[in-house]
Scaffold this active site. Sequence first.
Site, PDB file in Angstrom:
ATOM      1  N   HIS A   6       0.780  -1.372  -0.230  1.00 59.03           N
ATOM      2  CA  HIS A   6       0.326   0.595   0.295  1.00 59.03           C
ATOM      3  C   HIS A   6       0.680   1.180  -0.187  1.00 59.03           C
ATOM      4  CE1 HIS A   6      -4.223  -0.887   0.458  1.00 59.03           C
ATOM      5  NE2 HIS A   6      -3.820  -2.132   0.735  1.00 59.03           N
ATOM      6  N   VAL A  27      -9.568   5.557   3.753  1.00 57.16           N
ATOM      7  CA  VAL A  27     -10.007   6.142   3.328  1.00 57.16           C
ATOM      8  C   VAL A  27     -10.887   6.835   2.453  1.00 57.16           C
ATOM      9  CG1 VAL A  27      -7.556   7.449   3.065  1.00 57.16           C
ATOM     10  CG2 VAL A  27      -9.155   6.433   1.054  1.00 57.16           C
TER      11      VAL A  27
END
Length: 471
Positions: free
Chosen positions: A371, A427
């Site tokens: 990530h 997010v």
Amino acid sequence: MTPYKRNMRGYGQNPPAADWPHGANIAIQVVLNYEEGGESSILHGDPSSEAFLSEIVGASAWPDQRHWNMESIYEYGARAGFWRLHRLFNEFDIPVTVFGVASALARSPEQTRAMQSANWEIASHGFKWIEHKDMSPTEETEHIKQAIKLHKEVTGNRPEGWYTGRCSENTVDLVSAQGGFEYISDSYADDLPYWVRSNGKDQLIIPYTLDANDMRFATTQGFNSSDQFFTYLKDSFDAIYSEGIQGQPKMLSIGLHCRLVGRPGRIMGLRRFIEYAQSHSKVWFARRIDIAKHWRTHHPAIRFERPSEMEQERFLELFGSIFEHSEWIALGAFQLELSPAHDSAIGLHNALARIFRTASRDQRLAVLRAHPDLAGKLAKAKRLTQASNEEQAGAGLDALTDSERETFETLNGYYSKKHGFPFIIAVGDNTKSSILKAFKERLDNNSHIEFEAACKQVERIAELRLQGMLP
């Protein structure tokens, strides 16, 4: 892939609003099974007598003999029970679907004419009222063809609906292969119609019932009186009607047999139920064919690529990056037992998460390290994956002030140095401010806690990605 053919998901937590006509809270569908004259008998060329659904509980078949008592019980259904029910339904103007065994209809021309005069739907109940579970597909197909042919000869019309009842695992596909059926009812799997893919086409299924069914007068665990039958039907009605008021209307199927509920001591329970149901507003009594046409208009089949039906290459193409740069997770999920239950975002996420959760710590750590930093160097260099780029942009991380960008870079460096992997948060569930708040709150956690937290966030990111792709 190891496919699992059963569909344990159905409509899930939020079934479609049925939109029954006139805003009805419930659709009531009455089925009259007409089997009398189509049951097993050596007179019909069968090897033994009938042993199913009669007053003789626990009856057994008599090989090579006529069972006089059994035959006369079935005859009662045609001679007396049918006409008692016919009068009742005409009195209350109840539309009826008949599941008619073709050979039984052929032996009852006056009853068949009465069904048609009352505008009842006559759907097919097969050629003979016999078991099909041990038939080969070829033999069962021949029975289906014979049923359609004889049904048309007797009624003047080809049947538009089908219910074998004593079916095989092949029945739905074999009937669907014949074409021309608005619906098939060999299912008890739902309170609403639903679509299946069969023979490369969409086939509507309108489920039937074995619980709100007078057959329980003839089983060891069943109804003993008309009051019990009435109470069960009333409770079923009340539950579904209440759900309809709450915005989830459904269908109540009621299954009847001339030789069972057509008896004087049972029909009064049915009468009381009809009176009770008709005392309510927003109740739609309908034939099955009417429900089928309504469903086709308001809830046509939805076609989309189903993970449980994909070849490996296509599966990996679509889902290989759901877990960032970790195609091996998708490959592991593909090799699981996938079914229609995995054709939703929740279902496929569960399969992918199983592979991630059972991986070694080093494998999961590699997923975390795959990530990108939030608003980090890769983002600045526009080297994020499309999914990561869209996610970060959605939270406003692509439009930071110089001060905000500096804050993120500082936090990223501190966090990565301490824990050995980037700070990870879904997010899509957050805003720029909530991300910064979580970042600061989690900085002081130990690495074990953060590893577990990051893994949970990775799973959540995967789920959000799937929600944009699947129902």
